[in-house]
Scaffold this active site. Structure first.
Site, PDB file in Angstrom:
ATOM      1  N   ARG A   1      51.237  49.317  46.880  1.00 24.83           N
ATOM      2  CA  ARG A   1      49.958  48.617  46.615  1.00 24.83           C
ATOM      3  C   ARG A   1      49.170  48.410  47.899  1.00 24.83           C
ATOM      4  O   ARG A   1      48.567  47.352  48.121  1.00 24.83           O
ATOM      5  CB  ARG A   1      50.202  47.266  45.929  1.00 24.83           C
ATOM      6  CG  ARG A   1      50.825  47.344  44.579  1.00 24.83           C
ATOM      7  CD  ARG A   1      49.896  47.988  43.533  1.00 24.83           C
ATOM      8  NE  ARG A   1      50.535  48.000  42.248  1.00 24.83           N
ATOM      9  CZ  ARG A   1      51.359  48.973  41.858  1.00 24.83           C
ATOM     10  NH1 ARG A   1      51.615  49.992  42.644  1.00 24.83           N
ATOM     11  NH2 ARG A   1      51.900  48.936  40.654  1.00 24.83           N
TER      12      ARG A   1
ATOM     13  N   SER B   1      48.933  42.921  36.654  1.00 22.96           N
ATOM     14  CA  SER B   1      49.849  42.121  37.495  1.00 22.96           C
ATOM     15  C   SER B   1      49.028  41.316  38.500  1.00 22.96           C
ATOM     16  O   SER B   1      48.198  41.887  39.211  1.00 22.96           O
ATOM     17  CB  SER B   1      50.786  43.019  38.286  1.00 22.96           C
ATOM     18  OG  SER B   1      51.460  43.872  37.409  1.00 22.96           O
TER      19      SER B   1
ATOM     20  N   GLU C   1      47.709  40.344  44.145  1.00 21.75           N
ATOM     21  CA  GLU C   1      47.324  41.759  44.087  1.00 21.75           C
ATOM     22  C   GLU C   1      45.800  41.962  43.985  1.00 21.75           C
ATOM     23  O   GLU C   1      45.242  42.773  44.722  1.00 21.75           O
ATOM     24  CB  GLU C   1      48.036  42.430  42.908  1.00 21.75           C
ATOM     25  CG  GLU C   1      47.972  43.943  42.992  1.00 21.75           C
ATOM     26  CD  GLU C   1      48.653  44.619  41.821  1.00 21.75           C
ATOM     27  OE1 GLU C   1      49.886  44.522  41.689  1.00 21.75           O
ATOM     28  OE2 GLU C   1      47.947  45.273  41.031  1.00 21.75           O
TER      29      GLU C   1
HETATM   30  C1  FAD Z   1      45.460  45.454  31.915  1.00 22.46           C
HETATM   31  C2  FAD Z   1      45.559  45.946  33.335  1.00 22.46           C
HETATM   32  C3  FAD Z   1      46.658  46.697  33.719  1.00 22.46           C
HETATM   33  C4  FAD Z   1      46.764  47.173  35.034  1.00 22.46           C
HETATM   34  N1  FAD Z   1      47.853  47.927  35.369  1.00 22.46           N
HETATM   35  C5  FAD Z   1      47.972  48.416  36.628  1.00 22.46           C
HETATM   36  C6  FAD Z   1      49.084  49.240  36.969  1.00 22.46           C
HETATM   37  O1  FAD Z   1      49.932  49.558  36.154  1.00 22.46           O
HETATM   38  N2  FAD Z   1      49.160  49.698  38.249  1.00 22.46           N
HETATM   39  C7  FAD Z   1      48.210  49.399  39.183  1.00 22.46           C
HETATM   40  O2  FAD Z   1      48.345  49.851  40.334  1.00 22.46           O
HETATM   41  N3  FAD Z   1      47.139  48.621  38.883  1.00 22.46           N
HETATM   42  C8  FAD Z   1      46.998  48.132  37.627  1.00 22.46           C
HETATM   43  N4  FAD Z   1      45.920  47.337  37.304  1.00 22.46           N
HETATM   44  C9  FAD Z   1      44.925  47.004  38.348  1.00 22.46           C
HETATM   45  C10 FAD Z   1      43.681  47.931  38.353  1.00 22.46           C
HETATM   46  O3  FAD Z   1      43.635  48.719  37.223  1.00 22.46           O
HETATM   47  C11 FAD Z   1      43.676  48.843  39.593  1.00 22.46           C
HETATM   48  O4  FAD Z   1      43.725  48.088  40.770  1.00 22.46           O
HETATM   49  C12 FAD Z   1      42.421  49.731  39.637  1.00 22.46           C
HETATM   50  O5  FAD Z   1      42.574  50.705  40.651  1.00 22.46           O
HETATM   51  C13 FAD Z   1      41.140  48.949  39.896  1.00 22.46           C
HETATM   52  O6  FAD Z   1      40.049  49.831  39.709  1.00 22.46           O
HETATM   53  P1  FAD Z   1      38.590  49.296  39.457  1.00 22.46           P
HETATM   54  O7  FAD Z   1      37.679  50.474  39.461  1.00 22.46           O
HETATM   55  O8  FAD Z   1      38.552  48.445  38.249  1.00 22.46           O
HETATM   56  O9  FAD Z   1      38.359  48.422  40.770  1.00 22.46           O
HETATM   57  P2  FAD Z   1      37.440  47.130  40.899  1.00 22.46           P
HETATM   58  O10 FAD Z   1      38.118  45.973  40.256  1.00 22.46           O
HETATM   59  O11 FAD Z   1      36.057  47.426  40.486  1.00 22.46           O
HETATM   60  O12 FAD Z   1      37.492  46.919  42.480  1.00 22.46           O
HETATM   61  C14 FAD Z   1      38.691  46.529  43.121  1.00 22.46           C
HETATM   62  C15 FAD Z   1      38.438  46.488  44.641  1.00 22.46           C
HETATM   63  O13 FAD Z   1      38.176  47.800  45.110  1.00 22.46           O
HETATM   64  C16 FAD Z   1      36.851  47.908  45.643  1.00 22.46           C
HETATM   65  N5  FAD Z   1      36.329  49.201  45.198  1.00 22.46           N
HETATM   66  C17 FAD Z   1      36.251  49.673  43.931  1.00 22.46           C
HETATM   67  N6  FAD Z   1      35.808  50.940  43.943  1.00 22.46           N
HETATM   68  C18 FAD Z   1      35.613  51.272  45.234  1.00 22.46           C
HETATM   69  C19 FAD Z   1      35.174  52.451  45.906  1.00 22.46           C
HETATM   70  N7  FAD Z   1      34.845  53.565  45.244  1.00 22.46           N
HETATM   71  N8  FAD Z   1      35.090  52.422  47.257  1.00 22.46           N
HETATM   72  C20 FAD Z   1      35.414  51.315  47.961  1.00 22.46           C
HETATM   73  N9  FAD Z   1      35.832  50.176  47.383  1.00 22.46           N
HETATM   74  C21 FAD Z   1      35.929  50.159  46.033  1.00 22.46           C
HETATM   75  C22 FAD Z   1      36.099  46.716  45.102  1.00 22.46           C
HETATM   76  O14 FAD Z   1      35.058  46.319  45.993  1.00 22.46           O
HETATM   77  C23 FAD Z   1      37.206  45.679  45.019  1.00 22.46           C
HETATM   78  O15 FAD Z   1      37.433  45.076  46.262  1.00 22.46           O
HETATM   79  C24 FAD Z   1      45.758  46.859  35.996  1.00 22.46           C
HETATM   80  C25 FAD Z   1      44.642  46.098  35.589  1.00 22.46           C
HETATM   81  C26 FAD Z   1      44.545  45.651  34.279  1.00 22.46           C
HETATM   82  C27 FAD Z   1      43.326  44.854  33.865  1.00 22.46           C
END
Ligand code: FAD
Length: 336
Positions: A158, A228, A324
């Site tokens: 992570r 998580s 996380e």
């Molecule tokens: C139900 C559920 C289950 C999940 N299961 C998992 C799992 O199994 N494994 C896991 O690893 N994670 C899991 N996650 C967490 C999440 O899905 C991941 O962290 C995912 O990568 C976040 O992507 P996002 O586009 O929604 O990011 P966002 O929430 O939009 O952003 C997260 C962070 O990244 C930054 N960011 C986003 N995109 C960019 C970019 N292109 N460039 C620079 N910065 C950026 C944002 O500014 C912020 O700080 C889960 C979440 C949920 C809700």
């Protein structure tokens, strides 16, 4: 006119931002970020599935909606050049439909492809870095468009350089995956162990992962959450042995380096915190690692709850849990 962020974060936290810009091309993304950076608070937003807003955001939110998947190959590998705004699960499905196998263990992880390298997403025994070839990003302070190799991204559990040295300095624009044509199923984790390695297909793994995730994790559309909430703490073998003496049922996994990864959910559950709530923010009844929004939780309540969990677990096990998701205050990221 403030713009609502409620629909743009999977916790369903009811905050606003000063302006919201959705960008659909890489050129626009770069121009927009370059013109805004250092002039006002700037937040890059993908699917909003790893964020906790604790206040209205007094700046611009740039929602990445760039699309495109380009596939090339050589004798041994497929190379997928994917724009940051593609949905991660959509990419997993695209691969499966095109007989490119390897990502199926990471099915149904919400969010965008651009966010995947940041915390090196992973599930069911496979992490993003296994298939990452290159990450292209805009470095905000120097305005350079750079490409990092897998090694340069410094991936960990992570973790990556984008959460460390380049924290809040890099806008990931595109990711290139390198996927071997010689597919090897990964069945080491939990429910996948019951599948037969000699006959299993990628589709069966995909279906199994989707079914288990749907049955175990609350759907953010029904009960707001970010998956998580805490990382599984990794401890030295001496700490593990000491804990095991006190708690023979301790859930832990040995790492390649001899350390042990403890199940954070187990630590929270054993601390008697399942169902514990602060306002409308609660520890999920079935999954102690997941904090949920029962209805009108605020980001502050979520953070208060998280701090309480960290303190109770620390008192009982002398282990410090780390959060996380990213905590976003009025003008940028803050510590919990
Ligand atoms: C139900 C559920 C289950 C999940 N299961 C998992 C799992 O199994 N494994 C896991 O690893 N994670 C899991 N996650 C967490 C999440 O899905 C991941 O962290 C995912 O990568 C976040 O992507 P996002 O586009 O929604 O990011 P966002 O929430 O939009 O952003 C997260 C962070 O990244 C930054 N960011 C986003 N995109 C960019 C970019 N292109 N460039 C620079 N910065 C950026 C944002 O500014 C912020 O700080 C889960 C979440 C949920 C809700």
């Amino acid at each position: 006119m403030p713009i609502s962020l409620t629909e743009l974060n999977t916790f369903g936290l009811q905050q606003h931002c000063s302006s919201l810009i959705s960008v659909t091309s890489k050129v626009d993304l770069i121009e927009t970020c370059n013109s805004l950076y250092a002039k006002q608070p700037l937040l890059i937003l993908g699917g909003g599935s790893n964020l906790v807003f604790t206040a209205n955001y007094l700046g611009a939110v740039v929602n990445i909606a760039t699309k495109g998947i380009k596939v090339t190959d050589d004798d041994k590998f497929y190379y997928l050049c994917v724009q940051a705004g593609e949905g991660w699960h959509d990419l997993v499905e695209f691969c499966l439909n095109n007989k490119i196998y390897g990502l199926e263990n990471m099915a149904l992880i919400p969010g965008s492809v651009g966010a995947a390298p940041i915390q090196n997403i992973g599930a069911y025994g496979v992490e993003f870095n296994r298939y990452c070839h290159e990450v292209e990003f805009l470095r905000l302070d120097t305005k350079q468009l750079l490409t990092f190799s897998n090694d340069q991204c410094q991936f960990g559990y992570r973790d990556s350089i984008f959460k460390q040295e380049l924290k809040n300095l890099a806008v990931i624009t595109q990711v290139t995956l390198k996927i071997p044509k010689n597919w090897q199923p990964v069945l080491s984790y939990g429910p996948l162990q019951s599948l037969d390695p000699s006959t299993v297909t990628a589709k069966q793994i995909f279906d199994c992962v989707c079914n288990v995730r749907r049955s175990k994790l609350p759907d953010p559309k029904v009960l707001g959450n970010v998956g998580s909430f805490f990382k599984n703490p990794v401890v030295h073998s001496t700490v593990y042995s000491e804990l095991l003496n006190h708690y023979p049922n301790l859930v832990a996994y040995q790492q390649d380096d001899g350390q042990y990864k403890l199940a954070a959910g187990w630590l929270i559950e054993q601390s008697g915190l399942k169902g514990f709530r602060v306002g409308d923010a609660a520890v999920h009844q079935d999954q102690a690692l997941v904090l949920v929004n029962l209805k009108n939780a605020t980001g502050e309540q979520v953070c208060q709850l998280a701090r309480h969990i960290i303190s109770v677990v620390n008192e009982k096990f002398s282990v410090t849990l780390q959060v996380e998701p990213r905590i976003i205050g009025a003008v940028g990221e803050i510590e919990i």
